[in-house]
Scaffold this active site. Structure first.
Site, PDB file in Angstrom:
ATOM      1  N   ALA A   7     -14.744  70.789 -44.269  1.00 40.60           N
ATOM      2  CA  ALA A   7     -15.654  70.280 -43.247  1.00 40.60           C
ATOM      3  C   ALA A   7     -15.743  71.313 -42.130  1.00 40.60           C
ATOM      4  CB  ALA A   7     -15.140  68.951 -42.698  1.00 40.60           C
ATOM      5  N   GLY A  10     -18.539  73.922 -36.797  1.00 38.47           N
ATOM      6  CA  GLY A  10     -19.030  74.946 -35.894  1.00 38.47           C
ATOM      7  C   GLY A  10     -18.060  75.250 -34.773  1.00 38.47           C
ATOM      8  N   VAL A  12     -13.981  76.147 -33.275  1.00 29.78           N
ATOM      9  CA  VAL A  12     -12.994  77.188 -33.555  1.00 29.78           C
ATOM     10  C   VAL A  12     -11.989  76.743 -34.612  1.00 29.78           C
ATOM     11  CG1 VAL A  12     -11.515  76.455 -31.637  1.00 29.78           C
ATOM     12  CG2 VAL A  12     -11.358  78.798 -32.489  1.00 29.78           C
ATOM     13  N   SER A  14     -12.151  74.516 -37.330  1.00 33.05           N
ATOM     14  CA  SER A  14     -12.596  74.552 -38.725  1.00 33.05           C
ATOM     15  C   SER A  14     -12.992  75.960 -39.148  1.00 33.05           C
ATOM     16  CB  SER A  14     -13.753  73.577 -38.950  1.00 33.05           C
ATOM     17  OG  SER A  14     -14.861  73.885 -38.128  1.00 33.05           O
ATOM     18  N   CYS A 128     -14.204  57.273 -38.186  1.00 34.72           N
ATOM     19  CA  CYS A 128     -14.962  58.401 -38.730  1.00 34.72           C
ATOM     20  C   CYS A 128     -14.123  59.189 -39.727  1.00 34.72           C
ATOM     21  CB  CYS A 128     -15.433  59.310 -37.598  1.00 34.72           C
ATOM     22  SG  CYS A 128     -16.490  60.664 -38.128  1.00 34.72           S
ATOM     23  N   CYS A 224     -17.909  61.394 -29.274  1.00 37.26           N
ATOM     24  CA  CYS A 224     -18.886  62.461 -29.463  1.00 37.26           C
ATOM     25  C   CYS A 224     -20.323  61.997 -29.303  1.00 37.26           C
ATOM     26  CB  CYS A 224     -18.683  63.118 -30.823  1.00 37.26           C
ATOM     27  SG  CYS A 224     -18.913  61.991 -32.229  1.00 37.26           S
TER      28      CYS A 224
END
Length: 399
Positions: A7, A10, A12, A14, A128, A224
């Site tokens: 996953a 975008g 740092v 991952s 999630c 989020c």
């Protein structure tokens, strides 16, 4: 060499996870999960995905902006994040695909709203992780014959002697193991958490040395999808028919009416700020009564509770292993610490548990997760239904 679906958000964490997996010789497939609620067109990115790499027939987002970076301000998986993830994947030479999971994510948002309107305090990150990051992403991994699923979470997987255990991340300030308790136990053996063995500063330093371009990117916010204003404003925007329906009185634990509120969804157990009343000394939300719409406030010592009851429990160990655990601690909020205590599974229903703390704890909030640790290891956990008000009040409520 194992095939791993990673996953990629975008960010740092991952991005460095991708490097660590490649370094260890894995075949990595980067996947960006698009589940924000801005228009899908705002988050379209290049993808030359062959048909057989999308076995679930999920919408794959193409490129409507010529590959240019757009700064669409959206708290959850924005177009900027998608572009960053794609850029990192390209720099490492790994295939990268974007899956549109907006329909799946809507149930996370609905859960969040419904819990606040039921006078509970939700934790959408846990849901999630369970439903999407280690749910739908596993479905995708199965379809592309990937052995593992990886993320950039700060937690550790310990695989040894045929067992797979979830442990705290090395960085105690960034540990995210609490938010992973709900994952299907059968999937632990296929999980990889590469950054869990590092601290956040080490990960940022690694990103800088690799020239990834995301080393100074800010961490994602706690909720989020609530990007502006108070969470109660978001709740009202999703359920406009409820505006005014949850308004009521603010009362003390002694029953004295000291004010009014515009909706109990704006409050959570333990809250001190934004109470809307001046009491002359610090007061906190002690409980919320959805039936009467009352918000009850009191002094700090009135927050203390000896235990809790939880349901929807998910266990990574057997009842016997739980009983044999030597240093059990129970964590009742994301940024909290485990508190020593005693955990008992319901005699007839292992999805329910009772917790008694060694010392009373403050702000036991219904709707939050109660996660059980044995030292660094996550044993399991459940969702708090209610706090136990007195030592004798410990029996789980009837089903």
């Amino acid at each position: 060499m194992s095939r791993v679906v990673l996953a990629m958000s975008g960010g740092v964490d991952s991005s460095v996870a991708a490097h660590l997996l490649l370094r260890d010789g894995h075949e990595v497939i980067g996947v960006f999960m698009r589940h924000g609620e801005a228009s899908a067109a705002a988050c379209r990115i290049d993808s030359d995905e062959p048909q057989n790499t999308n076995p679930l027939n999920l919408p794959v987002l193409g490129d409507s902006a010529g590959g240019k970076r757009a700064d669409h301000k959206q708290g959850c998986c924005s177009a900027t994040d998608a572009a960053d993830a794609r850029r990192v994947a390209m720099s490492m030479g790994i295939p990268f695909y974007s899956l549109d999971l907006q329909e799946d994510f809507r149930k996370i948002v609905d859960y969040f709203v419904d819990d606040y309107l039921a006078a509970r305090t939700p934790n959408p990150c846990v849901k999630c992780n369970h439903w999407i990051k280690f749910g739908r992403l596993f479905d995708y991994a199965d379809g592309v014959d990937a052995e593992f699923v990886a993320t950039g979470h700060y937690a550790r997987m310990v695989h040894s002697n045929g067992r797979s255990e979830l442990h705290r991340g090395l960085d105690g300030h960034k540990d995210q193991s609490y938010a992973l308790f709900g994952i299907d136990p059968a999937r632990l053996s296929r999980m990889m958490l590469p950054v869990g063995d590092f601290t956040k500063p080490e990960i940022r330093e690694m990103a800088t040395s690799l020239g990834l371009g995301v080393s100074d990117k800010k961490d994602s916010q706690e909720i989020c999808f609530v990007t502006q204003g108070h969470h109660s404003d978001f709740v009202k925007s999703r359920r406009p028919e409820m505006v005014g329906a949850t308004a009521g009185e603010i009362v003390t634990t002694g029953g004295k009416v000291v004010g009014e509120h515009k909706g109990f969804e704006a409050f959570t157990i333990g809250q001190r700020k934004r109470l809307g009343v001046a009491m002359g000394e610090p007061h906190f939300v002690i409980r919320i009564e959805p039936d009467t719409r009352r918000v009850v406030i009191g002094r700090a010592e009135e927050l203390l509770r000896p235990g809790l009851v939880a349901d929807q429990c998910n266990w990574f160990v057997t009842r016997e292993e739980l009983a044999d655990a030597q240093s059990v601690g129970i964590q009742i909020r994301y940024n909290g610490q485990p508190h020593p205590g005693h955990v008992v599974m319901d005699g007839s229903d292992p999805t329910r548990m009772k917790v008694m703390f060694d010392d009373p704890q403050a702000a036991v909030a219904p709707g939050q997760a109660a996660v059980v640790y044995d030292g660094e290891r996550v044993l399991g956990g459940g969702w708090i239904t209610h706090a136990i008000d007195h030592i004798a009040d410990g029996s789980p409520p009837p089903a």
